[in-house]
Write a protein that holds these residues in place. Structure first.
Motif, PDB file in Angstrom:
ATOM      1  N   ARG A  75       0.830  -1.208   0.000  1.00  0.00           N
ATOM      2  CA  ARG A  75       0.000   0.000   0.000  1.00  0.00           C
ATOM      3  C   ARG A  75       0.863   1.256   0.000  1.00  0.00           C
ATOM      4  NH1 ARG A  75      -0.300   1.756   5.444  1.00  0.00           N
ATOM      5  NH2 ARG A  75       0.388   0.170   6.938  1.00  0.00           N
ATOM      6  N   GLN A  76       0.330   2.254  -0.705  1.00  0.00           N
ATOM      7  CA  GLN A  76       0.956   3.571  -0.749  1.00  0.00           C
ATOM      8  C   GLN A  76       0.364   4.449   0.356  1.00  0.00           C
ATOM      9  OE1 GLN A  76       3.290   4.713  -3.035  1.00  0.00           O
ATOM     10  NE2 GLN A  76       3.447   2.770  -4.133  1.00  0.00           N
ATOM     11  N   GLY A  77       0.938   5.659   0.507  1.00  0.00           N
ATOM     12  CA  GLY A  77       0.426   6.568   1.517  1.00  0.00           C
ATOM     13  C   GLY A  77       0.926   7.977   1.295  1.00  0.00           C
ATOM     14  N   PRO A  78       0.590   8.904   2.188  1.00  0.00           N
ATOM     15  CA  PRO A  78       1.002  10.311   2.042  1.00  0.00           C
ATOM     16  C   PRO A  78       2.515  10.486   1.959  1.00  0.00           C
ATOM     17  CG  PRO A  78      -0.669  10.082   3.757  1.00  0.00           C
ATOM     18  CD  PRO A  78      -0.256   8.697   3.383  1.00  0.00           C
ATOM     19  N   ARG A 117       8.119  18.229   6.986  1.00  0.00           N
ATOM     20  CA  ARG A 117       6.748  17.743   6.783  1.00  0.00           C
ATOM     21  C   ARG A 117       6.753  16.271   6.378  1.00  0.00           C
ATOM     22  NH1 ARG A 117       5.087  21.240   2.951  1.00  0.00           N
ATOM     23  NH2 ARG A 117       4.662  22.820   4.549  1.00  0.00           N
ATOM     24  N   LEU A 118       7.719  15.892   5.551  1.00  0.00           N
ATOM     25  CA  LEU A 118       7.829  14.485   5.163  1.00  0.00           C
ATOM     26  C   LEU A 118       8.186  13.626   6.374  1.00  0.00           C
ATOM     27  CD1 LEU A 118       7.900  12.196   3.105  1.00  0.00           C
ATOM     28  CD2 LEU A 118      10.276  12.830   2.582  1.00  0.00           C
ATOM     29  N   GLY A 119       9.062  14.130   7.240  1.00  0.00           N
ATOM     30  CA  GLY A 119       9.402  13.390   8.450  1.00  0.00           C
ATOM     31  C   GLY A 119       8.177  13.114   9.311  1.00  0.00           C
ATOM     32  N   LEU A 120       7.308  14.106   9.418  1.00  0.00           N
ATOM     33  CA  LEU A 120       6.070  13.907  10.186  1.00  0.00           C
ATOM     34  C   LEU A 120       5.167  12.881   9.499  1.00  0.00           C
ATOM     35  CD1 LEU A 120       5.228  17.615  11.163  1.00  0.00           C
ATOM     36  CD2 LEU A 120       6.064  15.790  12.672  1.00  0.00           C
ATOM     37  N   ALA A 121       5.104  12.941   8.170  1.00  0.00           N
ATOM     38  CA  ALA A 121       4.273  11.989   7.421  1.00  0.00           C
ATOM     39  C   ALA A 121       4.783  10.557   7.603  1.00  0.00           C
ATOM     40  CB  ALA A 121       4.247  12.365   5.947  1.00  0.00           C
ATOM     41  N   ILE A 122       6.101  10.385   7.581  1.00  0.00           N
ATOM     42  CA  ILE A 122       6.690   9.055   7.790  1.00  0.00           C
ATOM     43  C   ILE A 122       6.358   8.541   9.185  1.00  0.00           C
ATOM     44  CG2 ILE A 122       8.890   7.843   8.078  1.00  0.00           C
ATOM     45  CD1 ILE A 122       9.996   9.627   5.807  1.00  0.00           C
ATOM     46  N   THR A 123       6.463   9.425  10.178  1.00  0.00           N
ATOM     47  CA  THR A 123       6.139   9.047  11.556  1.00  0.00           C
ATOM     48  C   THR A 123       4.685   8.605  11.673  1.00  0.00           C
ATOM     49  OG1 THR A 123       7.834  10.514  12.470  1.00  0.00           O
ATOM     50  CG2 THR A 123       6.044   9.843  13.942  1.00  0.00           C
ATOM     51  N   GLU A 124       3.772   9.413  11.119  1.00  0.00           N
ATOM     52  CA  GLU A 124       2.345   9.108  11.227  1.00  0.00           C
ATOM     53  C   GLU A 124       1.978   7.848  10.451  1.00  0.00           C
ATOM     54  OE1 GLU A 124       0.419  12.622   9.877  1.00  0.00           O
ATOM     55  OE2 GLU A 124       0.967  13.812  11.640  1.00  0.00           O
ATOM     56  N   GLN A 125       2.631   7.620   9.317  1.00  0.00           N
ATOM     57  CA  GLN A 125       2.263   6.489   8.460  1.00  0.00           C
ATOM     58  C   GLN A 125       2.852   5.167   8.940  1.00  0.00           C
ATOM     59  OE1 GLN A 125       2.598   7.373   4.298  1.00  0.00           O
ATOM     60  NE2 GLN A 125       2.670   5.230   3.692  1.00  0.00           N
TER      61      GLN A 125
END
Length: 313
Positions: A261-264, A302-310
């Motif tokens: 699966r893909q994600g943000p 912002r990408l770091g936060l997205a990686i953390t959340e995902q």
């Protein structure tokens, strides 16, 4: 893989990369401070080192002025600085210990050996020569760990999360070095391309192991727009923003394929990489290098936060 394990691997690599970056910044600053005043200008290069490391506000809560002794202590050994070299290796070892079974024997020996040897330095070297040897040891320790990961890990999700941490941290570090060069090191009355500019660019290139690469690629004397081109747009340069994001996208895609699966995070990373691929140095300089890098740092965070959340919660 448990998100906790992925988080430990990701931050283990980030902390080791950050320790090496701080050692490179201190080494470059030490080189600049050793030059005659005619070459280094009237600014405080040690204050610029603190600004490059992103901890100026916390530094000046503990010290009134940025001197070689104060900055070296704060960036390398201070327990009050969460991102000091000492604390980076402490946290890296803590993360490694938490996922001991996910590491190869060589990786554990590299990070645990570094942690044990760090204790021998006590509160820090007592001379500039000893400090130089310490900074070289930090860089060699980081390279030893990075090499052990690259050469011994299975190419699975553990490896991809580990490499993701390396390149996220490296992209942020390269961007900050470039930003500080343009807005803090060069005095307002110094022309770009002058002798002061040359020695500062040479120090910056040495701090990212790119001085020899620059001459191989361009075969010219140091020019600001070519240095920026090398460190921003050249995928052949391992520490460039473009190279980091090529690796980030590749590792995120491998994770996405593995989990189906893909994600943000994948979409954001591809967006940043596409903007880098479509950028030209003429356009970047016309718009403003500081603005370009500022936006990049924001997008990287912002990408770091997205990686953390995902993946990492």
């Amino acid at each position: 893989m448990l998100s906790r394990t992925a988080d430990n691997l990701y931050w283990l690599s980030r902390y080791v990369e950050r320790a090496e970056y701080l050692a490179r910044i201190l080494d470059a600053t030490q080189r600049l401070s050793a030059l005659p005043l005619a070459y280094v200008g009237t600014g405080n290069e040690w204050e610029s080192a603190v600004l490059t490391a992103g901890c100026a506000s916390s530094f000046f809560k503990h010290y009134e002025t940025a001197t070689e002794e104060n900055v070296t202590d704060y960036l390398a050994f201070s327990t009050a600085n969460p991102s000091s070299i000492r604390n980076c290796f402490e946290m890296a070892r803590g993360n490694a210990r938490a996922v001991r079974t996910a590491l190869t024997g060589e990786m554990w020996d590299a990070i645990n050996g570094t942690w044990l040897e760090l204790k021998r330095f006590g509160n820090g070297p007592s001379s500039r020569e000893e400090t130089s040897r310490f900074l070289r040891w930090v860089q060699e320790s980081s390279l030893r760990f990075d090499g052990s990961a690259y050469r011994t890990m299975l190419r699975n999700d553990a490896y991809w999360f580990s490499r993701l941490g390396v390149y996220m941290e490296r992209a942020d570090n390269t961007a900050r070095i470039l930003d500080v060069k343009y807005h803090l090191l060069l005095p307002d009355n110094e022309r770009v391309g002058g002798p002061l500019d040359y020695f500062q660019w040479a120090a910056i290139l040495r701090s990212v192991s790119a001085l020899t690469s620059y001459h191989w690629v361009y075969r010219e004397s140091l020019k600001p727009w070519l240095v920026a081109d090398l460190l921003i747009l050249k995928e052949e340069m391992p520490r460039s923003l473009a190279s980091c994001y090529e690796a980030i996208v590749r590792n995120l895609d491998a994770i996405a394929t593995y989990y189906g699966r893909q994600g943000p995070a994948q979409r954001q990373a591809r967006g940043v990489r596409t903007r880098l691929q479509n950028s030209k140095m003429d356009g970047i300089f016309q718009r403003g290098l500081h603005e370009f890098i500022g936006e990049f740092i924001t997008e990287n965070n912002r990408l770091g936060l997205a990686i953390t959340e995902q993946f990492l919660q």
